[in-house]
Every structure is written in C-alpha cells, then in structure tokens.
Design a protein around this motif. Structure first.
Motif, PDB file in Angstrom:
ATOM      1  N   ARG A  17       1.036  -1.198   0.246  1.00  0.00           N
ATOM      2  CA  ARG A  17       0.221  -0.045  -0.037  1.00  0.00           C
ATOM      3  C   ARG A  17       1.090   0.745   0.321  1.00  0.00           C
ATOM      4  NH1 ARG A  17      -3.217  -2.722   3.624  1.00  0.00           N
ATOM      5  NH2 ARG A  17      -5.047  -3.765   2.864  1.00  0.00           N
ATOM      6  N   HIS A  18       1.934   0.686   0.610  1.00  0.00           N
ATOM      7  CA  HIS A  18       3.149   2.841   0.480  1.00  0.00           C
ATOM      8  C   HIS A  18       3.795   2.236  -0.548  1.00  0.00           C
ATOM      9  CE1 HIS A  18       1.359   2.172   4.820  1.00  0.00           C
ATOM     10  NE2 HIS A  18       1.434   3.631   4.905  1.00  0.00           N
ATOM     11  N   THR A  19       3.634   1.782  -1.344  1.00  0.00           N
ATOM     12  CA  THR A  19       4.636   2.027  -3.073  1.00  0.00           C
ATOM     13  C   THR A  19       4.107   2.511  -3.112  1.00  0.00           C
ATOM     14  OG1 THR A  19       3.433   0.047  -3.982  1.00  0.00           O
ATOM     15  CG2 THR A  19       5.126  -0.667  -2.529  1.00  0.00           C
ATOM     16  N   GLU A  20       5.295   2.968  -5.032  1.00  0.00           N
ATOM     17  CA  GLU A  20       4.691   4.216  -6.027  1.00  0.00           C
ATOM     18  C   GLU A  20       3.829   3.244  -7.030  1.00  0.00           C
ATOM     19  OE1 GLU A  20       4.699   4.722 -10.302  1.00  0.00           O
ATOM     20  OE2 GLU A  20       5.822   2.679  -9.202  1.00  0.00           O
ATOM     21  N   CYS A  21       3.474   2.167  -6.715  1.00  0.00           N
ATOM     22  CA  CYS A  21       2.421   2.315  -7.657  1.00  0.00           C
ATOM     23  C   CYS A  21       1.406   2.068  -7.182  1.00  0.00           C
ATOM     24  CB  CYS A  21       2.287  -0.079  -7.893  1.00  0.00           C
ATOM     25  SG  CYS A  21       1.458  -0.791  -7.895  1.00  0.00           S
ATOM     26  N   MET A  22       0.615   1.687  -6.048  1.00  0.00           N
ATOM     27  CA  MET A  22      -1.047   2.136  -5.640  1.00  0.00           C
ATOM     28  C   MET A  22      -0.818   4.412  -5.075  1.00  0.00           C
ATOM     29  SD  MET A  22      -2.046  -0.470  -2.539  1.00  0.00           S
ATOM     30  CE  MET A  22      -3.783   0.071  -3.097  1.00  0.00           C
ATOM     31  N   ALA A  23       0.704   4.918  -4.558  1.00  0.00           N
ATOM     32  CA  ALA A  23       0.388   5.945  -4.465  1.00  0.00           C
ATOM     33  C   ALA A  23      -0.524   6.821  -5.500  1.00  0.00           C
ATOM     34  CB  ALA A  23       1.913   6.476  -3.792  1.00  0.00           C
ATOM     35  N   THR A  24       0.671   6.588  -6.829  1.00  0.00           N
ATOM     36  CA  THR A  24       0.739   7.619  -7.234  1.00  0.00           C
ATOM     37  C   THR A  24      -0.455   6.810  -8.991  1.00  0.00           C
ATOM     38  OG1 THR A  24       2.863   6.549  -8.751  1.00  0.00           O
ATOM     39  CG2 THR A  24       3.066   8.322  -7.674  1.00  0.00           C
ATOM     40  N   ARG A  25      -0.070   5.989  -9.188  1.00  0.00           N
ATOM     41  CA  ARG A  25      -0.805   4.718 -10.514  1.00  0.00           C
ATOM     42  C   ARG A  25      -2.397   4.847  -9.749  1.00  0.00           C
ATOM     43  NH1 ARG A  25       2.539   0.840 -13.009  1.00  0.00           N
ATOM     44  NH2 ARG A  25       3.552   0.682 -10.723  1.00  0.00           N
ATOM     45  N   LYS A  26      -2.149   4.084  -8.685  1.00  0.00           N
ATOM     46  CA  LYS A  26      -3.633   4.002  -7.443  1.00  0.00           C
ATOM     47  C   LYS A  26      -4.218   2.912  -8.659  1.00  0.00           C
ATOM     48  CE  LYS A  26      -4.356   8.427  -6.221  1.00  0.00           C
ATOM     49  NZ  LYS A  26      -4.085   8.172  -5.107  1.00  0.00           N
ATOM     50  N   LEU A  27      -3.262   1.915  -8.207  1.00  0.00           N
ATOM     51  CA  LEU A  27      -3.897   0.756  -9.380  1.00  0.00           C
ATOM     52  C   LEU A  27      -4.716   0.013  -7.687  1.00  0.00           C
ATOM     53  CD1 LEU A  27      -0.395   0.017 -10.941  1.00  0.00           C
ATOM     54  CD2 LEU A  27      -3.278  -0.288 -12.185  1.00  0.00           C
ATOM     55  N   GLY A  28      -5.217  -1.467  -8.195  1.00  0.00           N
ATOM     56  CA  GLY A  28      -5.398  -2.539  -7.129  1.00  0.00           C
ATOM     57  C   GLY A  28      -4.569  -3.020  -6.554  1.00  0.00           C
ATOM     58  N   LEU A  29      -4.252  -3.365  -4.864  1.00  0.00           N
ATOM     59  CA  LEU A  29      -3.887  -4.350  -4.366  1.00  0.00           C
ATOM     60  C   LEU A  29      -3.046  -5.578  -5.359  1.00  0.00           C
ATOM     61  CD1 LEU A  29      -2.300  -4.238  -1.507  1.00  0.00           C
ATOM     62  CD2 LEU A  29      -4.216  -5.693  -1.075  1.00  0.00           C
ATOM     63  N   LYS A  30      -3.863  -6.347  -5.640  1.00  0.00           N
ATOM     64  CA  LYS A  30      -3.714  -7.103  -6.735  1.00  0.00           C
ATOM     65  C   LYS A  30      -2.477  -6.869  -7.462  1.00  0.00           C
ATOM     66  CE  LYS A  30      -7.104 -10.123  -5.234  1.00  0.00           C
ATOM     67  NZ  LYS A  30      -8.334 -11.527  -5.507  1.00  0.00           N
ATOM     68  N   GLU A  31      -2.678  -5.752  -8.359  1.00  0.00           N
ATOM     69  CA  GLU A  31      -2.137  -5.563  -9.544  1.00  0.00           C
ATOM     70  C   GLU A  31      -0.811  -5.428  -9.092  1.00  0.00           C
ATOM     71  OE1 GLU A  31      -5.290  -4.333  -9.242  1.00  0.00           O
ATOM     72  OE2 GLU A  31      -6.234  -4.686 -11.467  1.00  0.00           O
ATOM     73  N   CYS A  32      -0.662  -4.374  -7.934  1.00  0.00           N
ATOM     74  CA  CYS A  32       0.728  -4.031  -7.299  1.00  0.00           C
ATOM     75  C   CYS A  32       1.231  -5.303  -6.843  1.00  0.00           C
ATOM     76  CB  CYS A  32       0.063  -2.874  -6.296  1.00  0.00           C
ATOM     77  SG  CYS A  32      -0.323  -1.177  -6.868  1.00  0.00           S
ATOM     78  N   MET A  33       0.523  -6.372  -6.308  1.00  0.00           N
ATOM     79  CA  MET A  33       1.570  -7.328  -5.515  1.00  0.00           C
ATOM     80  C   MET A  33       1.991  -8.102  -6.885  1.00  0.00           C
ATOM     81  SD  MET A  33      -0.697  -8.799  -2.850  1.00  0.00           S
ATOM     82  CE  MET A  33      -1.010  -8.443  -1.261  1.00  0.00           C
ATOM     83  N   ALA A  34       1.416  -8.219  -8.395  1.00  0.00           N
ATOM     84  CA  ALA A  34       1.881  -8.855  -9.043  1.00  0.00           C
ATOM     85  C   ALA A  34       3.095  -8.228  -9.687  1.00  0.00           C
ATOM     86  CB  ALA A  34       0.922  -8.451 -10.330  1.00  0.00           C
ATOM     87  N   GLU A  35       3.321  -6.935  -9.202  1.00  0.00           N
ATOM     88  CA  GLU A  35       4.579  -6.111  -9.995  1.00  0.00           C
ATOM     89  C   GLU A  35       5.803  -6.894  -9.222  1.00  0.00           C
ATOM     90  OE1 GLU A  35       4.096  -2.072 -10.630  1.00  0.00           O
ATOM     91  OE2 GLU A  35       2.183  -2.389 -12.536  1.00  0.00           O
ATOM     92  N   LYS A  36       5.747  -7.043  -8.293  1.00  0.00           N
ATOM     93  CA  LYS A  36       7.235  -7.533  -6.667  1.00  0.00           C
ATOM     94  C   LYS A  36       7.433  -6.105  -6.790  1.00  0.00           C
ATOM     95  CE  LYS A  36       5.939 -12.203  -8.933  1.00  0.00           C
ATOM     96  NZ  LYS A  36       6.895 -12.674  -9.742  1.00  0.00           N
ATOM     97  N   ALA A  37       7.167  -5.321  -5.887  1.00  0.00           N
ATOM     98  CA  ALA A  37       7.641  -4.078  -5.678  1.00  0.00           C
ATOM     99  C   ALA A  37       9.249  -4.755  -4.723  1.00  0.00           C
ATOM    100  CB  ALA A  37       7.105  -3.725  -4.135  1.00  0.00           C
ATOM    101  N   PRO A  38      10.899  -4.519  -5.321  1.00  0.00           N
ATOM    102  CA  PRO A  38      11.898  -4.579  -4.155  1.00  0.00           C
ATOM    103  C   PRO A  38      12.078  -4.239  -2.575  1.00  0.00           C
ATOM    104  CG  PRO A  38      12.103  -3.041  -5.778  1.00  0.00           C
ATOM    105  CD  PRO A  38      10.843  -3.388  -6.332  1.00  0.00           C
ATOM    106  N   GLU A  39      10.975  -3.554  -2.844  1.00  0.00           N
ATOM    107  CA  GLU A  39      10.809  -3.243  -0.760  1.00  0.00           C
ATOM    108  C   GLU A  39      10.080  -4.047  -0.118  1.00  0.00           C
ATOM    109  OE1 GLU A  39       8.641   0.487  -3.612  1.00  0.00           O
ATOM    110  OE2 GLU A  39      10.112  -0.788  -3.706  1.00  0.00           O
ATOM    111  N   CYS A  40       9.271  -4.834  -0.859  1.00  0.00           N
ATOM    112  CA  CYS A  40       8.510  -5.739  -0.477  1.00  0.00           C
ATOM    113  C   CYS A  40       8.977  -6.691  -0.103  1.00  0.00           C
ATOM    114  CB  CYS A  40       6.893  -5.108  -0.630  1.00  0.00           C
ATOM    115  SG  CYS A  40       6.596  -3.855  -0.672  1.00  0.00           S
ATOM    116  N   GLU A  41      10.169  -7.392  -1.412  1.00  0.00           N
ATOM    117  CA  GLU A  41      10.301  -8.636  -1.186  1.00  0.00           C
ATOM    118  C   GLU A  41      10.844  -9.366  -0.187  1.00  0.00           C
ATOM    119  OE1 GLU A  41      11.089 -11.486  -3.410  1.00  0.00           O
ATOM    120  OE2 GLU A  41      10.294  -9.178  -4.306  1.00  0.00           O
ATOM    121  N   GLN A  42      11.360  -8.926   0.913  1.00  0.00           N
ATOM    122  CA  GLN A  42      11.393  -9.356   1.882  1.00  0.00           C
ATOM    123  C   GLN A  42      10.200 -10.022   2.984  1.00  0.00           C
ATOM    124  OE1 GLN A  42      13.582  -6.956   4.505  1.00  0.00           O
ATOM    125  NE2 GLN A  42      11.835  -5.115   5.060  1.00  0.00           N
TER     126      GLN A  42
END
Length: 67
Positions: A17-42
C-alpha cells in the motif's frame, strides 16, 4: 490460511500500500502485488516460507517458525 501467516500477510499488504504503484498510479492491491516491488520482497519471501511451512509435514507438527 491459518492464523500463523496472517501477521506476515498484513505486513506485506501494508508494504504494498505504501509503494509507488498504489500511491501514484492508483492501481489495485492485486495488480501491485503482481509487480513484485523490491522494497517488499522480504515480506513476500517470508510469506512464501510461512505458507510452505504449513504444507511441510515436519513444520505442521512443530509449528511455523517466527509467526
């Protein structure tokens, strides 16, 4: 999903929810999870290990590690 992985799932979703994907592009949670953000990889890897431990026969007897 048992309660053993709920904490990790909540942390992973919060991180997404705190990634650039949801903040600026306003995509859904599932779409942003599919992108595999490096800061959430752990969190994604820890969730994978937790779910894997639920299937492993030894871990089912001994319990999941961590959560």
């Amino acid at each position: 999903m048992s309660s053993g992985c709920k904490g990790l799932m909540a942390k992973y979703a919060d991180c997404i929810r705190h990634t650039e994907c949801m903040a600026t592009r306003k995509l859904g949670l599932k779409e942003c999870m599919a992108e595999k953000a490096p800061e959430c990889e752990q969190y994604r890897y820890a969730l994978f290990q937790c779910r894997r431990g639920q299937v492993d026969a030894r871990s089912r007897i001994q319990g999941n590690k961590g959560y």
